[in-house]
Scaffold this active site. Structure first.
Site, PDB file in Angstrom:
ATOM      1  N   HIS A   1       0.817  -1.224   0.000  1.00  0.00           N
ATOM      2  CA  HIS A   1       0.000   0.000   0.000  1.00  0.00           C
ATOM      3  C   HIS A   1       0.851   1.276   0.000  1.00  0.00           C
ATOM      4  O   HIS A   1       0.728   2.092  -0.917  1.00  0.00           O
ATOM      5  CB  HIS A   1      -0.994  -0.044   1.167  1.00  0.00           C
ATOM      6  CG  HIS A   1      -1.670   1.267   1.444  1.00  0.00           C
ATOM      7  ND1 HIS A   1      -2.507   1.877   0.542  1.00  0.00           N
ATOM      8  CD2 HIS A   1      -1.623   2.095   2.518  1.00  0.00           C
ATOM      9  CE1 HIS A   1      -2.951   3.024   1.057  1.00  0.00           C
ATOM     10  NE2 HIS A   1      -2.427   3.180   2.252  1.00  0.00           N
TER      11      HIS A   1
ATOM     12  N   GLU B   1       0.787   6.091  12.641  1.00  0.00           N
ATOM     13  CA  GLU B   1      -0.538   5.735  13.102  1.00  0.00           C
ATOM     14  C   GLU B   1      -0.668   4.246  13.407  1.00  0.00           C
ATOM     15  O   GLU B   1      -1.291   3.866  14.382  1.00  0.00           O
ATOM     16  CB  GLU B   1      -1.573   6.137  12.060  1.00  0.00           C
ATOM     17  CG  GLU B   1      -2.918   6.350  12.705  1.00  0.00           C
ATOM     18  CD  GLU B   1      -4.041   6.236  11.705  1.00  0.00           C
ATOM     19  OE1 GLU B   1      -3.757   6.263  10.499  1.00  0.00           O
ATOM     20  OE2 GLU B   1      -5.183   6.101  12.147  1.00  0.00           O
ATOM     21  N   ASP B   2      -0.071   3.409  12.569  1.00  0.00           N
ATOM     22  CA  ASP B   2      -0.352   1.981  12.660  1.00  0.00           C
ATOM     23  C   ASP B   2       0.770   1.115  13.229  1.00  0.00           C
ATOM     24  O   ASP B   2       0.582  -0.073  13.433  1.00  0.00           O
ATOM     25  CB  ASP B   2      -0.692   1.423  11.260  1.00  0.00           C
ATOM     26  CG  ASP B   2      -1.957   2.047  10.709  1.00  0.00           C
ATOM     27  OD1 ASP B   2      -2.738   2.562  11.523  1.00  0.00           O
ATOM     28  OD2 ASP B   2      -2.147   2.014   9.485  1.00  0.00           O
TER      29      ASP B   2
ATOM     30  N   ASP C   1      -3.311   8.444  -1.178  1.00  0.00           N
ATOM     31  CA  ASP C   1      -3.681   7.387  -0.237  1.00  0.00           C
ATOM     32  C   ASP C   1      -5.132   6.969  -0.489  1.00  0.00           C
ATOM     33  O   ASP C   1      -5.467   5.792  -0.606  1.00  0.00           O
ATOM     34  CB  ASP C   1      -3.506   7.948   1.187  1.00  0.00           C
ATOM     35  CG  ASP C   1      -3.874   6.954   2.265  1.00  0.00           C
ATOM     36  OD1 ASP C   1      -3.608   5.754   2.079  1.00  0.00           O
ATOM     37  OD2 ASP C   1      -4.434   7.382   3.292  1.00  0.00           O
TER      38      ASP C   1
ATOM     39  N   ASP D   1     -23.342  14.807 -25.561  1.00  0.00           N
ATOM     40  CA  ASP D   1     -21.910  14.964 -25.289  1.00  0.00           C
ATOM     41  C   ASP D   1     -21.347  13.826 -24.440  1.00  0.00           C
ATOM     42  O   ASP D   1     -20.844  14.027 -23.361  1.00  0.00           O
ATOM     43  CB  ASP D   1     -21.609  16.320 -24.655  1.00  0.00           C
ATOM     44  CG  ASP D   1     -22.457  16.565 -23.416  1.00  0.00           C
ATOM     45  OD1 ASP D   1     -23.388  15.779 -23.181  1.00  0.00           O
ATOM     46  OD2 ASP D   1     -22.173  17.525 -22.690  1.00  0.00           O
TER      47      ASP D   1
END
Ligand code: MN
Length: 733
Positions: A60, A89-90, A151, A271
């Site tokens: 990721h 954060e993780d 992200d 269009d």
């Protein structure tokens, strides 16, 4: 499942190599080592983690970095931050670790990204206050927004692995916040992909339908485009232009919206695509060459005179440059043609990403971006007590198309469509806005409320004696003008009240009453006024006379009334009494003047029978007559009750809650949210769902204008397959 760790390790390195290849053009000495270091730190930090799909988590951040490099064009700092964006954060890595390893700037950006995650990703719905925080964080460094967009794009691309409710949440936020942001930053490719993916998960049927129709009609469309292009190619070639020309399909999202809002059939949309001509020409010839091409095309196909858009002479504020026209093609079909240069095309598709390539105009673009961010910051830093209103204003400014007007000196100002002369005045300067008495548009005198058109020349007339008025709030649409006017009105009121205080003090003195806080509050209660400021204000306007003060003194000197008995008959009597009083509070009539709140214990909305209750510290609180607290309030404190009614055309919104109970059918949540979003004048604030086995229970907090709308909505929700019961709830969750 057997995981081949060795193969995974190889794949990770492979992806890393592709990333380096993508940034190669811009790498300077030492950059590669820093990126390598960030890569290794991220691999180590995420080593035990896997994504929902089962893949190693590190795929990721590498993918996000790849998007940053390829599609946004960020430099080394951006790539490093993208690789590290989820670590703090993780994982066990701290912000201090990041600072120690990569320095101050990187840790600042990572901090911003972590903060955004905390407010958006980890709460059940975006709320007004959070939204403000997110945007403030984002506007600290433009890279925070850009990496967050990358992200989000990767998360949207891999959304199929998430649970249905997560998909809904992430996809709705994408449409609500991220796609408009990408649009504003000129990241057209990313915006289009975000919108299409957003639609795919919020309205899967709608998405599939349009996608299938597009596939079906593709061969026919290709033939038509071929036929349209061929003769032009020949002529442009003869004239010595270097160019590419192709048909470009509109996005599924934009076609879907056209079907929905215009109520037309797919076959009726003319269009579905535009013809794009991209010419390769030196910078100094860009403009004249684009017009030459325009001239050639319109010699061949007849143009529609009112559909010429010249974004080359005046680019949009997100930097977009292009020449658009609509011409009559073969088979009597209108065809949109976009003419631009290679540089313009690159900027239009990749926005910020293309800056580094075109140094000449980079400063100009940079300053546009800066001024946009400055405007956001201005809006955010002006604390508005009504956060919801703020979102509406803000979104209006974010979504809307723009017009541009000129000052008499020729300075260009960009404003959202629908802006008035008064908005323009505030756009020039707060002082100019506040003293504005009128305007001349194209040398003609117009009122403040005059709605501007693109290209108007606007001269603002001012007077030192002028001050902002209440009704000005109806004349402006920009967030900036609104908040400035509100602030100024508040100030005015405060000043007038200060004078009123002295006037009242003299009146008290005349009849020998002490001007103490206690007495002032007492008198306030006697007059049923929400605050001493309101009392002083009225005194200044001459609405309080000595007679009234004397009457209050007389009542004060009488022995207190006996406590009323709590029997039902008495309560009914009290309700009638309270509501028979002449002092009628009209809810929704000019929010500025009345200090009242809708009580959270029963969440009244227009249409409900209500009364106002004077509290000591919080002004008047509005309760429903059948509020569980009403009997107590009405029986014990009847003298503090004021009659209240709703203003008829109140275009304000009120929070109401409904609870939905049913069986967990496929697509139930989707169908419910569809019903709500199709209902006019209803906005969802939060939505919470719980399923247990077959059973389904949901709580939805929505903003509605009155009971009529709420009941209508409830009727429609009852028709949704799987819903068995719906009830209105009082308490906020
Ligand atoms: Mn992430």
């Amino acid at each position: 499942m057997q995981i081949d760790l060795e193969a995974e390790r190889k794949e990770i390195l492979n992806r890393y190599k592709l990333l380096i290849k993508a940034c190669k053009r811009r790498l300077e000495k030492g950059d590669k080592e820093i990126i390598r270091k960030a890569f290794e730190v991220a691999v180590e930090a995420h080593k035990e983690m896997r994504r929902k799909s089962g893949e190693p988590y590190i795929y990721h951040p590498i993918a996000v970095a790849q998007i940053c490099a390829e599609e946004i064009g960020l430099g080394t700092t951006g790539i490093v931050c993208a690789l590290l964006h989820d670590t703090v954060e993780d994982t066990d890595l701290t912000l201090d670790d990041v600072k120690g390893l990569f320095g101050e700037k990187v840790s600042q950006i990572i901090n911003g990204l972590t903060k955004i995650s905390e407010v958006i990703d980890n709460t059940s719905s975006i709320q007004a206050e959070n939204f403000r925080k997110v945007l403030l964080t984002m506007s600290e460094d433009i890279r925070v927004i850009l990496i967050k967009l990358a992200d989000r794009l990767h998360n949207m691309r891999t959304l199929e692995h998430m649970k249905r409710d997560k998909q809904m949440k992430i996809a709705s936020e994408t449409l609500f916040l991220y796609a408009p942001l990408a649009h504003r930053l000129g990241l057209n490719t990313i915006k289009t992909e975000l919108e299409d993916l957003g639609l795919k998960y919020t309205d899967t049927d709608g998405y599939n339908e349009v996608a299938a129709k597009l596939r079906e009609t593709e061969p026919e469309r290709k033939r038509f485009i071929q036929k349209f292009i061929e003769p032009l190619k020949e002529i442009l070639g003869e004239q010595g232009f270097k160019f590419t020309m192709y048909g470009r399909p509109k996005s599924i999202f934009s076609i879907f919206n056209k079907l929905k809002t215009k109520g037309v059939l797919f076959e009726e949309i003319y269009d579905l695509f535009a013809i794009r001509i991209v010419i390769d020409t030196p910078p100094e010839q860009e403009k004249s060459d684009c017009w030459k091409v325009y001239s050639i095309i319109t010699d061949f196909y007849h143009p529609s005179p009112d559909r010429l858009r010249d974004w080359i002479s005046t680019p949009k504020s997100n930097g977009y440059e292009s020449l658009h026209t609509t011409v009559m093609g073969p088979q009597g079909r209108w065809v949109e043609v976009q003419i631009r240069t290679v540089r313009m095309d690159d900027l239009a598709e990749n926005g910020y990403a293309a800056h580094w390539k075109y140094k000449a105009s980079a400063a100009d673009k940079e300053s546009k971006l800066e001024s946009w961010l400055l405007r956001i910051r201005e809006m955010l830093e002006n604390p508005d007590p009504n956060a919801l209103e703020f979102i509406d204003d803000f979104k209006l400014n974010l979504f809307s198309d723009e017009i541009f007007g000129f000052t008499p000196k020729g300075d260009m100002k960009t404003l959202p469509v629908g802006s008035t002369a008064l908005d323009f005045a505030f756009e020039i300067h707060t002082q100019v806005g506040e003293h504005c008495i009128g305007a001349k548009v194209n040398h003609k005198l117009v009122p403040l409320s005059y709605e501007l058109k693109s290209g108007d020349q606007v001269e603002i007339l001012t007077s030192n004696k002028q001050t902002p008025k209440e009704d000005w709030l109806h004349y402006v649409i920009t967030a900036k003008a609104k908040s400035k006017i509100k602030n100024s009105l508040k100030e005015q009121r405060k000043k007038i009240a200060e004078d009123g205080r002295e006037i009242l003090e003299r009146k008290f003195y005349k009849i020998k009453i002490d001007f103490t806080l206690q007495n002032v509050n007492d008198f306030c209660n006697y007059l049923r006024l929400p605050s001493s400021q309101e009392l002083f204000y009225r005194a200044a306007l001459g609405n309080i006379d000595v007679k009234e003060i004397k009457a209050w003194v007389r009542e004060k000197e009488q022995p207190p009334k006996p406590h009323p008995k709590k029997d039902v008959a008495k309560i009914e009597q009290l309700v009638t009494n309270a509501r028979g009083k002449s002092d009628m509070l009209v809810i929704g009539d000019d929010m500025q003047k009345l200090d009242y709140k809708l009580s959270p214990c029963c969440n009244p909305i227009p249409g409900d029978d209500v009364f106002g209750f004077i509290t000591i510290n919080e002004g008047i609180k509005i309760h429903r007559v059948n509020c569980p607290n009403a009997i107590k309030l009405l029986s014990n404190y009847a003298y503090r009750v004021v009659k209240a009614k709703w203003m008829n055309d109140a275009m304000i919104s009120f929070l109401a809650g409904i609870k939905i109970i049913g069986t967990d059918e496929l697509g139930l949540i989707n169908n419910i949210t569809k019903v709500i979003s199709n209902e006019n004048n209803v906005n969802m604030r939060s939505i919470n769902f719980d399923t247990e086995g077959e059973m389904f229970e949901g709580t939805i907090m929505i903003y509605v204008h009155d009971t009529k709308h709420l009941n209508h909505l409830i009727e429609n929700l009852k028709k949704v397959k799987g819903v068995t019961r719906i009830e209105r709830i009082d308490e906020k969750n």
